[in-house]
Design a protein around this motif. Structure first.
Motif, PDB file in Angstrom:
ATOM      1  N   THR A  18      54.344  40.214  38.028  1.00 12.03           N
ATOM      2  CA  THR A  18      53.183  41.172  37.940  1.00 12.03           C
ATOM      3  C   THR A  18      53.482  42.358  36.956  1.00 12.03           C
ATOM      4  O   THR A  18      52.794  42.587  36.142  1.00 12.03           O
ATOM      5  N   ASN A 119      44.498  44.716  42.849  1.00 12.04           N
ATOM      6  CA  ASN A 119      45.433  43.790  42.669  1.00 12.04           C
ATOM      7  C   ASN A 119      44.425  42.337  43.188  1.00 12.04           C
ATOM      8  O   ASN A 119      43.929  42.033  44.217  1.00 12.04           O
ATOM      9  N   GLU A 121      45.079  39.485  43.935  1.00 13.13           N
ATOM     10  CA  GLU A 121      45.601  39.017  45.200  1.00 13.13           C
ATOM     11  C   GLU A 121      45.609  39.578  46.330  1.00 13.13           C
ATOM     12  O   GLU A 121      45.752  39.023  47.627  1.00 13.13           O
ATOM     13  N   GLU A 122      45.307  41.006  46.482  1.00 12.22           N
ATOM     14  CA  GLU A 122      45.161  41.544  47.728  1.00 12.22           C
ATOM     15  C   GLU A 122      43.916  42.845  47.626  1.00 12.22           C
ATOM     16  O   GLU A 122      44.519  43.947  47.385  1.00 12.22           O
ATOM     17  N   VAL A 142      47.459  35.864  36.740  1.00 13.31           N
ATOM     18  CA  VAL A 142      47.598  36.332  38.225  1.00 13.31           C
ATOM     19  C   VAL A 142      48.927  35.502  38.575  1.00 13.31           C
ATOM     20  O   VAL A 142      48.897  34.302  38.251  1.00 13.31           O
ATOM     21  N   THR A 143      49.899  36.141  39.466  1.00 14.00           N
ATOM     22  CA  THR A 143      51.063  35.380  39.850  1.00 14.00           C
ATOM     23  C   THR A 143      50.563  34.626  40.602  1.00 14.00           C
ATOM     24  O   THR A 143      51.211  33.274  40.505  1.00 14.00           O
ATOM     25  N   HIS A 144      50.040  34.641  41.733  1.00 13.81           N
ATOM     26  CA  HIS A 144      49.730  33.586  42.883  1.00 13.81           C
ATOM     27  C   HIS A 144      48.131  33.366  42.576  1.00 13.81           C
ATOM     28  O   HIS A 144      47.373  34.027  43.347  1.00 13.81           O
ATOM     29  N   ASP A 146      46.413  30.838  43.860  1.00 17.04           N
ATOM     30  CA  ASP A 146      45.760  30.193  44.943  1.00 17.04           C
ATOM     31  C   ASP A 146      45.353  31.613  45.798  1.00 17.04           C
ATOM     32  O   ASP A 146      44.295  31.752  46.477  1.00 17.04           O
ATOM     33  N   LYS A 147      46.184  32.692  45.751  1.00 16.95           N
ATOM     34  CA  LYS A 147      45.827  33.734  46.646  1.00 16.95           C
ATOM     35  C   LYS A 147      44.573  34.698  46.209  1.00 16.95           C
ATOM     36  O   LYS A 147      43.719  35.081  46.921  1.00 16.95           O
ATOM     37  N   ALA A 148      44.630  34.665  44.910  1.00 15.30           N
ATOM     38  CA  ALA A 148      43.415  35.421  44.297  1.00 15.30           C
ATOM     39  C   ALA A 148      42.035  34.607  44.404  1.00 15.30           C
ATOM     40  O   ALA A 148      41.123  35.064  44.745  1.00 15.30           O
ATOM     41  N   LYS A 150      41.565  32.770  47.178  1.00 18.85           N
ATOM     42  CA  LYS A 150      41.189  32.868  48.658  1.00 18.85           C
ATOM     43  C   LYS A 150      40.552  34.357  48.927  1.00 18.85           C
ATOM     44  O   LYS A 150      39.730  34.579  49.544  1.00 18.85           O
ATOM     45  N   GLU A 151      41.043  35.307  48.049  1.00 20.48           N
ATOM     46  CA  GLU A 151      40.628  36.683  48.296  1.00 20.48           C
ATOM     47  C   GLU A 151      39.137  36.609  47.699  1.00 20.48           C
ATOM     48  O   GLU A 151      38.283  37.302  48.194  1.00 20.48           O
TER      49      GLU A 151
END
Length: 247
Positions: A18, A119, A121-122, A142-144, A146-148, A150-151
């Motif tokens: 990041t 961010n 992801e969060e 983006v680092t993850h 999959d997290k982005a 889902k967000e």
């Protein structure tokens, strides 16, 4: 062993990516849009126009434009009357967008555009806050991923739509070799000449090659909970528009 992720052709510790990506975009922010013109021969403007036509922003809708710091997509959607939140993890990119808004006579503290450092992801937004989520040439950084995704699904209302435009792998026979040579040899040199930053543009070229192919990324979008997913290749698949719905 610590988890690693790709940073261009390097594999780096997940805790470092990041900040490393942030440094790249801090360096290129001031010349980012100019370099997009130079590297694509202006075609990115046509691609973005096409993208916004697919999104179909409507008056009164709440739209989150993620990784949209310089405002290129938001300014195209603003005439629709939608309420657009422009978000980016990088403050320098947002600063460029705010400056461009002021040049257009748009007060960053009023009107239909809101600027918010976030961010992907969060996200700090409440669940089911937006009618549409857009992200253009940003999700590969983006680092993850999959997290982005889902967000994105979380902050969309039921019936909300997800639209992402990202570089991909060209499907035109014989063009892949030309495109690869251009990406790896020409793009970094242009970055050095125009933006005085060859290394950052080398990373950006490499990050395109490490991004999942179109079918794999579409599967990731489905895994995040989206339905009715679709992929629209552009320029032989060098660019693709991905979409899905929260149902």
């Amino acid at each position: 062993m610590s988890e690693t992720v790709s940073f261009g052709y390097e594999d780096v510790d997940v805790s470092e990516k990041t900040a490393m990506v942030g440094e790249v975009f801090s360096k290129v922010a001031a010349k980012y849009d100019l370099m997009n013109d130079v590297m694509s021969g202006g075609m990115h403007r046509l691609w973005k126009d096409r993208f916004v036509r697919r999104v179909k922003p409507q008056k009164g809708e709440a739209i989150l434009d993620m990784a949209g710091g310089t405002g290129d997509i938001a300014f195209r959607m603003a005439p629709s009357g939608a309420e657009i939140t422009v978000s980016d993890i990088n403050q320098e990119m947002l600063d460029v967008g705010i400056e461009r808004a002021l040049e257009r006579g748009i007060d960053p503290d009023e009107g239909s555009l809101v600027w918010s450092r976030q961010n992907a992801e969060e996200l700090k937004f409440s669940s089911r806050s937006f009618d549409a989520y857009t992200i253009v040439f940003g999700i590969r950084n983006v680092t993850h991923i999959d997290k982005a995704l889902k967000e994105a699904h979380r902050v969309l209302k039921y019936g909300g739509r997800f639209y992402c435009m990202e570089f991909s792998t060209t499907e035109w026979p014989g063009f892949k070799e030309i495109y690869d040579a251009y990406s790896h040899k020409v793009m970094p040199k242009m970055g050095g000449l125009v933006a005085q930053d060859e290394d950052s543009y080398r990373y950006l070229a490499e990050s395109i090659r490490r991004f999942p192919p179109m079918p794999e990324f579409e599967a990731m979008i489905r895994d995040a909970g989206f339905a009715r997913t679709k992929v629209e290749p552009i320029f032989g698949g060098a660019v693709a528009i991905h979409s899905g719905w929260k149902v």
